[in-house]
Motif scaffolding. Structure first.
Motif, PDB file in Angstrom:
ATOM      1  N   GLN A   1       0.830  -1.203   0.000  1.00 30.49           N
ATOM      2  CA  GLN A   1       0.000   0.000   0.000  1.00 30.49           C
ATOM      3  C   GLN A   1       0.862   1.248   0.000  1.00 30.49           C
ATOM      4  O   GLN A   1       0.528   2.253  -0.648  1.00 30.49           O
TER       5      GLN A   1
ATOM      6  N   ARG B   1       0.750   4.215  -2.755  1.00 33.36           N
ATOM      7  CA  ARG B   1       0.510   5.621  -2.410  1.00 33.36           C
ATOM      8  C   ARG B   1       1.573   6.532  -3.026  1.00 33.36           C
ATOM      9  O   ARG B   1       1.266   7.659  -3.454  1.00 33.36           O
TER      10      ARG B   1
ATOM     11  N   ASP C   1       0.751   9.626  -5.440  1.00 29.72           N
ATOM     12  CA  ASP C   1       1.275  10.971  -5.174  1.00 29.72           C
ATOM     13  C   ASP C   1       2.035  11.512  -6.380  1.00 29.72           C
ATOM     14  O   ASP C   1       1.926  12.700  -6.725  1.00 29.72           O
TER      15      ASP C   1
ATOM     16  N   GLU D   1      -7.470   5.777  -4.286  1.00 34.15           N
ATOM     17  CA  GLU D   1      -6.850   5.729  -2.963  1.00 34.15           C
ATOM     18  C   GLU D   1      -7.889   5.439  -1.886  1.00 34.15           C
ATOM     19  O   GLU D   1      -7.596   4.761  -0.900  1.00 34.15           O
TER      20      GLU D   1
ATOM     21  N   ASP E   1      -7.675   2.484   0.815  1.00 27.21           N
ATOM     22  CA  ASP E   1      -7.740   2.719   2.259  1.00 27.21           C
ATOM     23  C   ASP E   1      -8.890   1.955   2.892  1.00 27.21           C
ATOM     24  O   ASP E   1      -8.778   1.443   4.008  1.00 27.21           O
TER      25      ASP E   1
END
Length: 421
Positions: free
Chosen positions: A369, A373, A377, A408, A412
């Motif tokens: 994860q 991320r 980004d 995302e 999450d």
């Protein structure tokens, strides 16, 4: 757990009734048992009726307007409307709010996804703000309340003694309720549920009679559930609601201190010792994570099969409406996509199980994860760079960012569900 279905409503009713009895006693009112039952029945009945009516009405409207902003505003206004209306009708505003909230929350999966995505962080933020605000006011008011009590003819020692007795009663009543509810529900499930299933068979409108099967719990698990009876803002709100009753009460400080002791006492006593109780009773399920993964796989498989079956069932109607060639192309492409998604989910679940057995040879889920991320980004940075260079329209940029944010969010949400399990 299903054994505690509706428990919040019952606990709120008990708290409200208990505080009202103390209010009338403090006011010097002599009541018979029938008058006590009348007060209890009126508070619960009117509060429940107002809450369920408003909950049904608001849910009906939210199912039809398809506007996340308006739906969210309605959910914010609902508690205030339910409380004021129930209190105006001599009922319990607390019960009305809890009932409406339970109904809306239970039926929220039937509403649009945009509303759920918008309401989840909003209500989390409101919950934190309100709880912090309420407890801050409690702390600021406590000094004044104690001073008023000392200046009156009432004894502080007697008030604290009464508060301690109420605290003990609150702690001891919950295990009785939990064990009795579990035993009653298991008996009903064994003897009455088959009858309800037979009665509801063939009648969709009577499916609610079936209910749900209660999980099999041992005494250790029930003890842990019994020990999670921490009180909070609801108890204090009930005390404030009773203090504002038409009955002239001269012992408002006593009621407030009792509610304060019960709230803080349960939070400190049960909240701080709950981890120790769980460890001491060894309430854990080593295979829960694996079972959750298997359940998730089965659910994904069922939804995929149902979607593919719908494509095949609707193919002739769509072909007649849009044309055979176009529909066949789209249906085949959607079927292939659904099958790929199902295969990907199955492979990811198998890899997660392998990670537990071969931890040194594979990256763990959290590590993967983190990598994803970083990629998200970086993609956002490129979007912003293109905007700064003037190569990107603002509306296009926002649509791309919504797509990245949704990706995302899904990541999450999946990670949060695994951590809770």
């Amino acid at each position: 757990m299903t054994v505690l279905s509706g428990e919040s409503l019952i606990n709120d009713a008990a708290s409200l009734t208990l505080v009202r009895v103390f209010t009338l006693i403090a006011a010097g009112t002599s009541l018979t048992i029938w008058q006590d039952l009348g007060i209890f029945g009126l508070a619960i009945g009117v509060g429940f009726a107002v809450g369920i009516v408003l909950g049904v009405a608001v849910h009906w409207i939210r199912m039809r307007i398809n506007d996340p902003v308006v739906e969210t505003i309605m959910s914010i206004l609902l508690p205030f409307v339910a409380y004021v209306l129930a209190e105006h009708l001599s009922g319990s505003g607390v019960i009305a709010v809890v009932t409406a909230g339970l109904y809306i929350g239970y039926n929220s999966p039937k509403e649009g996804y945009a509303t759920r995505l918008q309401e989840r962080p909003l209500w989390t933020s409101i919950d934190v703000i309100l709880e912090g605000f309420v407890f801050a006011l409690i702390g600021l008011q406590l000094k004044t309340v104690v001073q008023d009590l000392l200046e009156s003819n009432r004894s502080l020692a007697q008030t604290l003694t009464a508060a301690a007795v109420v605290l003990v009663v609150v702690v001891l009543v919950r295990p009785l309720f939990v064990f009795e509810s579990y035993a009653r529900n298991r008996i009903n499930g064994r003897w009455l549920r088959p009858l309800r299933v037979r009665l509801s068979r063939g009648h969709r409108s009577l499916r609610w009679l079936r209910g749900t099967a209660e999980p099999k719990l041992n005494w250790r698990e029930l003890t842990v559930i019994s020990w999670t009876g921490m009180r909070g803002v609801v108890t204090l709100a009930a005390a404030v609601a009773v203090v504002s009753d038409p009955v002239q009460v001269k012992a408002q400080d006593t009621i407030f201190i009792i509610a304060f002791v019960v709230t803080v006492g349960t939070l400190l006593l049960q909240g701080l010792t709950l981890p120790f109780v769980i460890r001491a009773l060894q309430v854990q399920d080593p295979g829960e994570s694996e079972e959750d993964v298997r359940s998730e796989m089965r659910l994904n498989q069922r939804t995929t099969e149902a979607a593919i079956a719908l494509l095949e069932r609707r193919r002739p109607a769509w072909a007649e409406q849009y044309g055979h060639q176009a529909v066949d192309s789209v249906v085949n492409r959607l079927k292939a996509r659904l099958e790929r998604q199902a295969e990907t989910l199955r492979r990811d679940a198998e890899e997660e199980e392998d990670e537990e057995r071969n931890a040194p040879m594979r990256l763990r889920g959290a590590q993967i994860q983190d990598i994803r991320r970083e990629l998200l980004d970086r993609r956002r940075e490129i979007v912003l760079e293109e905007r700064e260079k003037g190569n990107l329209d603002e509306e296009v940029m926002r649509r791309v960012l919504v797509t990245l944010d949704a990706e995302e969010l899904a990541m999450d949400s999946a990670q949060a569900s695994r951590s809770r399990s």
